[in-house]
Motif scaffolding. Structure first.
Motif, PDB file in Angstrom:
ATOM      1  N   GLY A   1       0.242  -1.270   0.304  1.00  0.00           N
ATOM      2  CA  GLY A   1      -0.061  -0.064   0.150  1.00  0.00           C
ATOM      3  C   GLY A   1       0.551   1.293  -0.156  1.00  0.00           C
ATOM      4  N   LEU A   2       0.627   2.196   0.210  1.00  0.00           N
ATOM      5  CA  LEU A   2       0.457   4.051  -0.151  1.00  0.00           C
ATOM      6  C   LEU A   2       0.858   3.881   1.373  1.00  0.00           C
ATOM      7  CD1 LEU A   2       2.122   6.546  -1.129  1.00  0.00           C
ATOM      8  CD2 LEU A   2      -0.571   6.770  -1.354  1.00  0.00           C
ATOM      9  N   VAL A   3       1.713   4.579   2.245  1.00  0.00           N
ATOM     10  CA  VAL A   3       2.545   4.948   3.904  1.00  0.00           C
ATOM     11  C   VAL A   3       3.046   5.733   3.647  1.00  0.00           C
ATOM     12  CG1 VAL A   3       4.168   2.867   3.923  1.00  0.00           C
ATOM     13  CG2 VAL A   3       2.936   4.273   6.297  1.00  0.00           C
ATOM     14  N   GLN A   4       3.158   7.015   4.102  1.00  0.00           N
ATOM     15  CA  GLN A   4       4.295   7.769   4.726  1.00  0.00           C
ATOM     16  C   GLN A   4       5.074   7.319   4.995  1.00  0.00           C
ATOM     17  OE1 GLN A   4       2.253  10.728   7.195  1.00  0.00           O
ATOM     18  NE2 GLN A   4       2.003  11.935   4.714  1.00  0.00           N
ATOM     19  N   ALA A   5       6.420   7.968   5.530  1.00  0.00           N
ATOM     20  CA  ALA A   5       7.566   7.558   6.027  1.00  0.00           C
ATOM     21  C   ALA A   5       7.605   8.319   7.072  1.00  0.00           C
ATOM     22  CB  ALA A   5       8.845   8.878   5.271  1.00  0.00           C
ATOM     23  N   GLY A   6       8.597   6.834   7.727  1.00  0.00           N
ATOM     24  CA  GLY A   6       8.437   6.740   9.439  1.00  0.00           C
ATOM     25  C   GLY A   6       7.054   5.554   9.492  1.00  0.00           C
ATOM     26  N   GLY A   7       6.034   5.737   8.641  1.00  0.00           N
ATOM     27  CA  GLY A   7       5.015   4.622   8.657  1.00  0.00           C
ATOM     28  C   GLY A   7       4.905   2.951   8.725  1.00  0.00           C
ATOM     29  N   PHE A   8       4.200   1.825   9.068  1.00  0.00           N
ATOM     30  CA  PHE A   8       4.447   0.505   8.670  1.00  0.00           C
ATOM     31  C   PHE A   8       3.550   0.510   7.700  1.00  0.00           C
ATOM     32  CE2 PHE A   8       1.355  -0.758  11.556  1.00  0.00           C
ATOM     33  CZ  PHE A   8       1.089   0.787  11.976  1.00  0.00           C
ATOM     34  N   LEU A   9       3.908  -1.314   7.192  1.00  0.00           N
ATOM     35  CA  LEU A   9       3.454  -1.957   6.732  1.00  0.00           C
ATOM     36  C   LEU A   9       3.263  -3.584   7.455  1.00  0.00           C
ATOM     37  CD1 LEU A   9       3.291  -0.353   3.140  1.00  0.00           C
ATOM     38  CD2 LEU A   9       0.800  -0.839   3.997  1.00  0.00           C
ATOM     39  N   ARG A  10       2.319  -4.411   6.889  1.00  0.00           N
ATOM     40  CA  ARG A  10       2.690  -6.132   6.839  1.00  0.00           C
ATOM     41  C   ARG A  10       2.875  -6.474   5.569  1.00  0.00           C
ATOM     42  NH1 ARG A  10      -0.542 -10.057  10.807  1.00  0.00           N
ATOM     43  NH2 ARG A  10       1.503 -11.635  11.554  1.00  0.00           N
ATOM     44  N   LEU A  11       3.933  -7.457   5.332  1.00  0.00           N
ATOM     45  CA  LEU A  11       2.910  -8.393   4.810  1.00  0.00           C
ATOM     46  C   LEU A  11       3.028  -9.790   4.838  1.00  0.00           C
ATOM     47  CD1 LEU A  11       5.736  -6.742   2.066  1.00  0.00           C
ATOM     48  CD2 LEU A  11       3.585  -5.756   1.895  1.00  0.00           C
TER      49      LEU A  11
ATOM     50  N   ASP B   1       4.161 -18.443  10.517  1.00  0.00           N
ATOM     51  CA  ASP B   1       3.507 -19.652  10.262  1.00  0.00           C
ATOM     52  C   ASP B   1       2.950 -21.125   9.835  1.00  0.00           C
ATOM     53  OD1 ASP B   1       1.096 -20.645  11.920  1.00  0.00           O
ATOM     54  OD2 ASP B   1      -0.233 -18.557  12.305  1.00  0.00           O
ATOM     55  N   ASN B   2       3.763 -21.859  10.604  1.00  0.00           N
ATOM     56  CA  ASN B   2       4.054 -23.076   9.054  1.00  0.00           C
ATOM     57  C   ASN B   2       2.323 -23.530   9.136  1.00  0.00           C
ATOM     58  OD1 ASN B   2       6.900 -22.665   8.666  1.00  0.00           O
ATOM     59  ND2 ASN B   2       7.066 -24.273  10.825  1.00  0.00           N
ATOM     60  N   ALA B   3       1.849 -23.847  10.197  1.00  0.00           N
ATOM     61  CA  ALA B   3      -0.230 -23.610  10.837  1.00  0.00           C
ATOM     62  C   ALA B   3      -0.701 -23.660   9.648  1.00  0.00           C
ATOM     63  CB  ALA B   3      -0.690 -23.915  11.789  1.00  0.00           C
ATOM     64  N   LYS B   4      -0.057 -22.155   9.323  1.00  0.00           N
ATOM     65  CA  LYS B   4      -0.768 -21.245   8.059  1.00  0.00           C
ATOM     66  C   LYS B   4      -0.437 -21.399   6.768  1.00  0.00           C
ATOM     67  CE  LYS B   4      -3.587 -18.409  11.420  1.00  0.00           C
ATOM     68  NZ  LYS B   4      -3.881 -16.952  11.649  1.00  0.00           N
ATOM     69  N   ASN B   5       0.759 -21.968   6.747  1.00  0.00           N
ATOM     70  CA  ASN B   5       1.851 -22.036   5.392  1.00  0.00           C
ATOM     71  C   ASN B   5       1.968 -20.709   4.878  1.00  0.00           C
ATOM     72  OD1 ASN B   5       2.207 -24.608   5.371  1.00  0.00           O
ATOM     73  ND2 ASN B   5      -0.136 -25.265   4.026  1.00  0.00           N
ATOM     74  N   THR B   6       2.033 -19.779   6.174  1.00  0.00           N
ATOM     75  CA  THR B   6       1.955 -17.923   5.471  1.00  0.00           C
ATOM     76  C   THR B   6       3.708 -17.340   6.598  1.00  0.00           C
ATOM     77  OG1 THR B   6      -0.463 -18.555   6.438  1.00  0.00           O
ATOM     78  CG2 THR B   6       1.525 -16.135   5.842  1.00  0.00           C
ATOM     79  N   VAL B   7       4.176 -16.560   6.012  1.00  0.00           N
ATOM     80  CA  VAL B   7       5.223 -16.076   6.206  1.00  0.00           C
ATOM     81  C   VAL B   7       4.793 -13.845   5.775  1.00  0.00           C
ATOM     82  CG1 VAL B   7       7.488 -15.195   5.533  1.00  0.00           C
ATOM     83  CG2 VAL B   7       6.890 -17.371   5.455  1.00  0.00           C
ATOM     84  N   TYR B   8       4.455 -13.347   6.977  1.00  0.00           N
ATOM     85  CA  TYR B   8       4.883 -12.507   6.913  1.00  0.00           C
ATOM     86  C   TYR B   8       6.548 -11.736   7.793  1.00  0.00           C
ATOM     87  CZ  TYR B   8       1.026 -14.631   9.204  1.00  0.00           C
ATOM     88  OH  TYR B   8      -0.500 -15.311   9.327  1.00  0.00           O
ATOM     89  N   LEU B   9       6.098 -10.022   6.888  1.00  0.00           N
ATOM     90  CA  LEU B   9       7.104  -9.453   6.751  1.00  0.00           C
ATOM     91  C   LEU B   9       6.504  -7.955   7.106  1.00  0.00           C
ATOM     92  CD1 LEU B   9      10.388  -8.431   6.304  1.00  0.00           C
ATOM     93  CD2 LEU B   9       9.117  -7.545   4.054  1.00  0.00           C
ATOM     94  N   GLN B  10       6.416  -7.346   8.186  1.00  0.00           N
ATOM     95  CA  GLN B  10       6.919  -5.949   9.427  1.00  0.00           C
ATOM     96  C   GLN B  10       7.611  -5.694   8.826  1.00  0.00           C
ATOM     97  OE1 GLN B  10       4.046  -6.043  10.740  1.00  0.00           O
ATOM     98  NE2 GLN B  10       4.493  -4.284  11.294  1.00  0.00           N
ATOM     99  N   MET B  11       7.282  -4.538   8.732  1.00  0.00           N
ATOM    100  CA  MET B  11       7.627  -3.026   8.145  1.00  0.00           C
ATOM    101  C   MET B  11       8.342  -1.683   9.126  1.00  0.00           C
ATOM    102  SD  MET B  11       8.375  -3.872   3.759  1.00  0.00           S
ATOM    103  CE  MET B  11       6.234  -3.218   3.393  1.00  0.00           C
ATOM    104  N   ASN B  12       8.528  -1.243   9.756  1.00  0.00           N
ATOM    105  CA  ASN B  12       8.235  -0.434  10.853  1.00  0.00           C
ATOM    106  C   ASN B  12       9.671   1.095   9.934  1.00  0.00           C
ATOM    107  OD1 ASN B  12       6.740  -1.416  12.119  1.00  0.00           O
ATOM    108  ND2 ASN B  12       8.253  -2.249  13.542  1.00  0.00           N
ATOM    109  N   SER B  13       9.230   1.576  10.669  1.00  0.00           N
ATOM    110  CA  SER B  13      10.404   3.091   9.910  1.00  0.00           C
ATOM    111  C   SER B  13      10.347   3.399   8.383  1.00  0.00           C
ATOM    112  CB  SER B  13      11.670   2.936  10.910  1.00  0.00           C
ATOM    113  OG  SER B  13      11.317   2.693  12.110  1.00  0.00           O
TER     114      SER B  13
END
Length: 128
Positions: free
Chosen positions: A9-19, A72-84
């Motif tokens: 998505g679109l976020v301002q500098a310093g913000g965060f997203l989770r993929l 989360d192996n049970a969900k077969n999902t990988v997350y990428l938390q992106m801060n700052s």
């Protein structure tokens, strides 16, 4: 293995997203999951990798301390938390899965050509 990336998505500098990257199909068939990104006019670059069994990780220097990968192996999902987030983080982010185990650390997992499966990419735009 099919990979579905989401969360950009679109976020301002310093913000965060989770993929998120959800794997389906023969999900037992991958050993490592990586995130790469590609900005316009640039080559695809390594961001981070996580090993499915141990959870061990390796990050690119440019994102260390700001990004965190988890699984989360049970969900077969990988997350990428992106801060700052910074404007230079703007890119299409791709998740990829590698079915092979390599000796010698994480080197081969930083190279896109060694991955077997790719998601469709999700756009991350950081405004200044």
């Amino acid at each position: 293995v099919q990979l579905q990336a989401s969360g950009g998505g679109l976020v301002q500098a310093g913000g965060f997203l989770r993929l998120s990257c959800a794997a389906s199909g023969h999900t037992f068939g991958y050993y490592a999951m990586g995130w790469f990104r590609q900005a316009p006019g640039k080559e695809r670059e390594f961001v981070v990798v996580i090993l499915r069994s141990s959870g061990s990780t390796s990050y690119a220097e440019s994102v260390k301390g700001r990004f965190t990968i988890s699984r989360d192996n049970a969900k077969n999902t990988v997350y990428l938390q992106m801060n700052s987030l910074k404007p230079e983080d703007t890119a299409v982010y791709y998740c990829a899965a590698d079915a092979r185990r390599y000796a010698g650390g994480y080197y081969y997992y930083t190279i896109p050509e060694y991955y077997d499966y790719w998601g469709q990419g999700t756009q991350v735009t950081v405004s200044s």
